[in-house]
Design a protein around this motif. Sequence first.
Motif, PDB file in Angstrom:
ATOM      1  N   TRP A  44     -42.279  61.622  -0.388  1.00 12.91           N
ATOM      2  CA  TRP A  44     -41.389  62.776  -0.247  1.00 12.91           C
ATOM      3  C   TRP A  44     -41.542  63.603  -1.507  1.00 12.91           C
ATOM      4  CZ3 TRP A  44     -38.560  64.890   3.544  1.00 12.91           C
ATOM      5  CH2 TRP A  44     -37.624  65.859   3.198  1.00 12.91           C
ATOM      6  N   GLU A  95     -33.220  60.943   2.741  1.00 18.34           N
ATOM      7  CA  GLU A  95     -33.094  59.563   2.276  1.00 18.34           C
ATOM      8  C   GLU A  95     -34.006  58.635   3.074  1.00 18.34           C
ATOM      9  OE1 GLU A  95     -31.582  56.827  -0.469  1.00 18.34           O
ATOM     10  OE2 GLU A  95     -31.516  59.010  -0.409  1.00 18.34           O
ATOM     11  N   ALA A  96     -34.055  58.816   4.370  1.00 19.53           N
ATOM     12  CA  ALA A  96     -34.930  57.976   5.200  1.00 19.53           C
ATOM     13  C   ALA A  96     -36.395  58.189   4.830  1.00 19.53           C
ATOM     14  CB  ALA A  96     -34.697  58.293   6.682  1.00 19.53           C
ATOM     15  N   ARG A 130     -37.624  59.292   1.977  1.00 21.96           N
ATOM     16  CA  ARG A 130     -37.871  58.803   0.605  1.00 21.96           C
ATOM     17  C   ARG A 130     -38.053  57.289   0.575  1.00 21.96           C
ATOM     18  NH1 ARG A 130     -36.704  62.462  -3.537  1.00 21.96           N
ATOM     19  NH2 ARG A 130     -35.355  64.162  -2.915  1.00 21.96           N
ATOM     20  N   LYS A 131     -37.214  56.587   1.316  1.00 25.99           N
ATOM     21  CA  LYS A 131     -37.192  55.124   1.217  1.00 25.99           C
ATOM     22  C   LYS A 131     -38.227  54.437   2.089  1.00 25.99           C
ATOM     23  CE  LYS A 131     -32.696  54.404  -0.637  1.00 25.99           C
ATOM     24  NZ  LYS A 131     -31.482  53.629  -0.603  1.00 25.99           N
ATOM     25  N   SER A 132     -38.572  55.032   3.203  1.00 28.44           N
ATOM     26  CA  SER A 132     -39.517  54.383   4.101  1.00 28.44           C
ATOM     27  C   SER A 132     -40.939  54.568   3.585  1.00 28.44           C
ATOM     28  CB  SER A 132     -39.396  54.979   5.507  1.00 28.44           C
ATOM     29  OG  SER A 132     -40.298  54.337   6.374  1.00 28.44           O
ATOM     30  N   GLY A 133     -41.714  53.517   3.591  1.00 30.67           N
ATOM     31  CA  GLY A 133     -43.097  53.614   3.140  1.00 30.67           C
ATOM     32  C   GLY A 133     -44.041  54.013   4.260  1.00 30.67           C
ATOM     33  N   SER A 135     -36.308  52.595   9.513  1.00 26.75           N
ATOM     34  CA  SER A 135     -35.383  52.076   8.522  1.00 26.75           C
ATOM     35  C   SER A 135     -36.139  51.107   7.620  1.00 26.75           C
ATOM     36  CB  SER A 135     -34.251  51.335   9.239  1.00 26.75           C
ATOM     37  OG  SER A 135     -33.552  50.519   8.353  1.00 26.75           O
ATOM     38  N   LYS A 136     -35.940  51.206   6.332  1.00 25.86           N
ATOM     39  CA  LYS A 136     -36.666  50.348   5.406  1.00 25.86           C
ATOM     40  C   LYS A 136     -36.267  48.885   5.549  1.00 25.86           C
ATOM     41  CE  LYS A 136     -37.990  49.718   0.638  1.00 25.86           C
ATOM     42  NZ  LYS A 136     -37.970  50.233  -0.691  1.00 25.86           N
ATOM     43  N   ASP A 137     -34.996  48.617   5.776  1.00 28.88           N
ATOM     44  CA  ASP A 137     -34.568  47.225   5.829  1.00 28.88           C
ATOM     45  C   ASP A 137     -34.759  46.582   7.197  1.00 28.88           C
ATOM     46  OD1 ASP A 137     -32.588  48.812   6.886  1.00 28.88           O
ATOM     47  OD2 ASP A 137     -30.933  47.728   5.978  1.00 28.88           O
ATOM     48  N   LYS A 190     -47.690  55.851  -4.519  1.00 28.90           N
ATOM     49  CA  LYS A 190     -47.489  55.143  -3.249  1.00 28.90           C
ATOM     50  C   LYS A 190     -48.783  54.523  -2.724  1.00 28.90           C
ATOM     51  CE  LYS A 190     -43.203  56.605  -2.434  1.00 28.90           C
ATOM     52  NZ  LYS A 190     -42.106  55.914  -1.853  1.00 28.90           N
TER      53      LYS A 190
END
Length: 186
Positions: free
Chosen positions: A47, A22-23, A25-28, A78-80, A112
Amino acid sequence: MDRTPAAAATADDFLDRALLEEAARKSGLLWVRAEGQEQSRALWHAWHDGAVVVVGDGGEQPLHGLEAGRGAEVTVRSKDKWGRLTGWSARVGELAPGSEGWLGAVEELKGKRLNAPDTDTVTDRWARECRVLRLEPAGPQGRQLTERPGAMPDGSLATTPMPSPATTRRPVPAGLPKLLFKRRGR
């Protein structure tokens, strides 16, 4: 409910793998330190099929030190909050241009890649000039994450920036604030 140590380890393995995926996938952006290198390098990625894939060299991001068959340490933000979220060891593999794995990875990476100068032919250029690498989690089962929330290294882990021909912003010209405030007053 089974509360044996083996069942707890299996649940922890599952949660670690879910956090890792998940980390990533979400982090650019993630930081990668190639085996034998002292500093991490920020890389954009995607990913795909159970691993992080990156494209580099040629006209893309530099992949200094990342070589097939070697290891790397990956840190995901972390994305946020943009802070360090997790870290893990990876095995580096290179995907052959035109192979099934390469085509799938490139499709993910294309989505991406921001501001590509040649959006319509980017995959052709990547096949000619670049390398597509696969960074697959390599830790032993149950030990995939080297860093996770609640188990982070002590200290700041800050390093000096890598040498770059890029420059920082120059000071704002002295007359600019007057010009901006004058327009606002009209």
